[in-house]
Scaffold this motif. Sequence first.
Motif, PDB file in Angstrom:
ATOM      1  N   LEU A 147      19.632   0.974  10.259  1.00 36.88           N
ATOM      2  CA  LEU A 147      18.329   1.243  10.873  1.00 36.88           C
ATOM      3  C   LEU A 147      17.258   1.432   9.799  1.00 36.88           C
ATOM      4  N   SER A 148      17.601   2.143   8.733  1.00 39.00           N
ATOM      5  CA  SER A 148      16.664   2.354   7.627  1.00 39.00           C
ATOM      6  C   SER A 148      16.288   1.035   6.970  1.00 39.00           C
ATOM      7  N   LEU A 149      17.277   0.173   6.753  1.00 40.39           N
ATOM      8  CA  LEU A 149      17.026  -1.139   6.150  1.00 40.39           C
ATOM      9  C   LEU A 149      16.136  -2.003   7.048  1.00 40.39           C
ATOM     10  N   SER A 150      16.408  -1.971   8.339  1.00 36.02           N
ATOM     11  CA  SER A 150      15.656  -2.803   9.285  1.00 36.02           C
ATOM     12  C   SER A 150      14.196  -2.382   9.364  1.00 36.02           C
ATOM     13  N   ILE A 151      13.955  -1.075   9.493  1.00 34.28           N
ATOM     14  CA  ILE A 151      12.576  -0.591   9.618  1.00 34.28           C
ATOM     15  C   ILE A 151      11.807  -0.824   8.321  1.00 34.28           C
ATOM     16  N   SER A 152      12.453  -0.574   7.180  1.00 33.07           N
ATOM     17  CA  SER A 152      11.793  -0.775   5.883  1.00 33.07           C
ATOM     18  C   SER A 152      11.458  -2.251   5.671  1.00 33.07           C
ATOM     19  N   THR A 153      12.364  -3.133   6.073  1.00 32.24           N
ATOM     20  CA  THR A 153      12.115  -4.573   5.951  1.00 32.24           C
ATOM     21  C   THR A 153      10.945  -4.997   6.834  1.00 32.24           C
ATOM     22  N   ALA A 154      10.918  -4.517   8.073  1.00 29.72           N
ATOM     23  CA  ALA A 154       9.832  -4.858   8.994  1.00 29.72           C
ATOM     24  C   ALA A 154       8.489  -4.353   8.464  1.00 29.72           C
ATOM     25  N   ASP A 155       8.481  -3.160   7.894  1.00 31.90           N
ATOM     26  CA  ASP A 155       7.249  -2.595   7.332  1.00 31.90           C
ATOM     27  C   ASP A 155       6.746  -3.442   6.169  1.00 31.90           C
ATOM     28  N   ALA A 156       7.642  -3.803   5.251  1.00 37.42           N
ATOM     29  CA  ALA A 156       7.249  -4.613   4.095  1.00 37.42           C
ATOM     30  C   ALA A 156       6.754  -5.989   4.518  1.00 37.42           C
ATOM     31  N   LEU A 157       7.434  -6.605   5.482  1.00 34.65           N
ATOM     32  CA  LEU A 157       7.021  -7.930   5.952  1.00 34.65           C
ATOM     33  C   LEU A 157       5.672  -7.884   6.654  1.00 34.65           C
ATOM     34  N   LEU A 158       5.450  -6.852   7.447  1.00 39.74           N
ATOM     35  CA  LEU A 158       4.191  -6.721   8.176  1.00 39.74           C
ATOM     36  C   LEU A 158       3.000  -6.684   7.222  1.00 39.74           C
ATOM     37  N   HIS A 159       3.071  -5.803   6.233  1.00 37.12           N
ATOM     38  CA  HIS A 159       1.950  -5.667   5.302  1.00 37.12           C
ATOM     39  C   HIS A 159       1.804  -6.900   4.414  1.00 37.12           C
ATOM     40  N   SER A 160       2.929  -7.512   4.026  1.00 38.26           N
ATOM     41  CA  SER A 160       2.864  -8.713   3.183  1.00 38.26           C
ATOM     42  C   SER A 160       2.206  -9.869   3.931  1.00 38.26           C
ATOM     43  N   LEU A 161       2.564 -10.050   5.196  1.00 37.95           N
ATOM     44  CA  LEU A 161       1.965 -11.114   5.993  1.00 37.95           C
ATOM     45  C   LEU A 161       0.483 -10.855   6.244  1.00 37.95           C
ATOM     46  N   MET A 162       0.128  -9.577   6.370  1.00 39.97           N
ATOM     47  CA  MET A 162      -1.282  -9.244   6.575  1.00 39.97           C
ATOM     48  C   MET A 162      -2.102  -9.495   5.303  1.00 39.97           C
ATOM     49  N   VAL A 163      -1.476  -9.329   4.135  1.00 36.49           N
ATOM     50  CA  VAL A 163      -2.170  -9.628   2.879  1.00 36.49           C
ATOM     51  C   VAL A 163      -2.389 -11.136   2.751  1.00 36.49           C
ATOM     52  N   LEU A 164      -1.451 -11.935   3.253  1.00 39.52           N
ATOM     53  CA  LEU A 164      -1.553 -13.396   3.157  1.00 39.52           C
ATOM     54  C   LEU A 164      -2.781 -13.950   3.893  1.00 39.52           C
ATOM     55  N   ARG A 165      -3.254 -13.232   4.894  1.00 40.80           N
ATOM     56  CA  ARG A 165      -4.409 -13.716   5.661  1.00 40.80           C
ATOM     57  C   ARG A 165      -5.735 -13.418   4.951  1.00 40.80           C
ATOM     58  N   LEU A 166      -5.680 -12.650   3.849  1.00 42.25           N
ATOM     59  CA  LEU A 166      -6.899 -12.284   3.132  1.00 42.25           C
ATOM     60  C   LEU A 166      -7.311 -13.375   2.148  1.00 42.25           C
ATOM     61  N   SER A 167      -8.581 -13.409   1.815  1.00 42.37           N
ATOM     62  CA  SER A 167      -9.111 -14.332   0.807  1.00 42.37           C
ATOM     63  C   SER A 167      -9.487 -13.551  -0.441  1.00 42.37           C
ATOM     64  N   PHE A 168      -9.133 -14.091  -1.595  1.00 42.15           N
ATOM     65  CA  PHE A 168      -9.444 -13.463  -2.872  1.00 42.15           C
ATOM     66  C   PHE A 168     -10.271 -14.444  -3.698  1.00 42.15           C
ATOM     67  N   CYS A 169     -11.382 -13.954  -4.229  1.00 47.94           N
ATOM     68  CA  CYS A 169     -12.283 -14.851  -4.963  1.00 47.94           C
ATOM     69  C   CYS A 169     -12.275 -14.511  -6.446  1.00 47.94           C
ATOM     70  N   THR A 170     -13.203 -13.671  -6.852  1.00 48.46           N
ATOM     71  CA  THR A 170     -13.270 -13.249  -8.252  1.00 48.46           C
ATOM     72  C   THR A 170     -12.970 -11.763  -8.341  1.00 48.46           C
ATOM     73  N   ASP A 171     -13.091 -11.220  -9.562  1.00 45.68           N
ATOM     74  CA  ASP A 171     -12.871  -9.787  -9.786  1.00 45.68           C
ATOM     75  C   ASP A 171     -11.489  -9.367  -9.276  1.00 45.68           C
ATOM     76  N   LEU A 172     -10.462  -9.936  -9.875  1.00 45.93           N
ATOM     77  CA  LEU A 172      -9.088  -9.682  -9.441  1.00 45.93           C
ATOM     78  C   LEU A 172      -8.366  -8.684 -10.343  1.00 45.93           C
ATOM     79  N   GLU A 173      -9.101  -7.688 -10.825  1.00 44.96           N
ATOM     80  CA  GLU A 173      -8.527  -6.667 -11.691  1.00 44.96           C
ATOM     81  C   GLU A 173      -7.981  -5.503 -10.853  1.00 44.96           C
ATOM     82  N   ILE A 174      -6.704  -5.188 -11.059  1.00 44.32           N
ATOM     83  CA  ILE A 174      -6.061  -4.072 -10.356  1.00 44.32           C
ATOM     84  C   ILE A 174      -5.931  -2.919 -11.336  1.00 44.32           C
ATOM     85  N   PRO A 175      -6.624  -1.807 -11.110  1.00 41.97           N
ATOM     86  CA  PRO A 175      -6.571  -0.670 -12.036  1.00 41.97           C
ATOM     87  C   PRO A 175      -5.278   0.133 -11.872  1.00 41.97           C
TER      88      PRO A 175
END
Length: 305
Positions: A147-175
């Motif tokens: 159950l822990s593995l399943s929920i953690s996997t679903a959480d990681a996939l959800l946020h990763s897929l949501m990041v994929l829908r974003l557009s990134f242009c310039t200023d790609l510095e991560i502090p």
Amino acid sequence: MRPENQTGVAEFLLLGLSEDPEWQPLLFGLFLTFFLVTVLGNLLIILVISSDFFFHTPMYFFLSHLAFTDICFSTTTIPKMLVNIQRQSKSIFFTGCLTQVSFVLFFAGLENFLLAAMAYDRYVAICHPLRFFFIMNPHLCGLLILLSLSISTADALLHSLMVLRLSFCTDLEIPHFFCELAQVIKLACSFFFINNILVYLVTSILGGVPFFGIIFSYIQIVSSTLRMSFFLGKYKAFSTCGSHLSVVSFFYGTAFGVYISSAVIHSSNFFASASVMYTVVPPMLNPFIYSLRNKDMKGALKKLI
């Protein structure tokens, strides 16, 4: 002009903990030491538990999975930082950054659920000792891990897929010294309000439910222990929970402390430095906490060495 979606070719820059060249050798040596101690310490815990039949119990079953999770958690963040320092480079490909985001979320969530499962194990052991082996049977332990593995996997996939829908242009510095989800979302030049809502909502649920489960378990444990008439029984009950309670306090205490401080101190450098306290230090200290506060573990380590 509409910003072009460059997520397929974008490169992010991990600024790390310091941009001063004089600090880089010190940071490299320090984090290499952290990483080696984390891996060797947790591997030793896994080896002791797997080699001694005495430790084939639910508590140590969960502890072995926690040790493996700590190794993977550190491996997700530290090696990339060490490589960047060694190569004097700050770049990380978008795919690599997204992969790092996914694994950080997965292993952080898994550690969260494992700590809750260990708290439930201690609750059953102290509050229902006669039914312990009936309740905490191998089937339930395996189900909790699954159950822990399943929920953690679903959480990681959800946020990763949501990041994929974003557009990134310039200023790609991560502090930061790794790709942290909130920092990646801030760099998007498209509408990311939904991403932020999901981060707060999912984190509140998946972080809050196990946390309150741990609190409930320890309230019941304290209540049951105080009703014991013998001092020896009280001491034994508290000693069996000491190591786990120390790990829980350190894991949640540092995480909450960092986020509360970051809300007051608006400094990306401070947040990056403080995040070390909940991403790097707990996985390194967990083996020491469990080995130093557990007589059986200390005896097994001496015998193994």
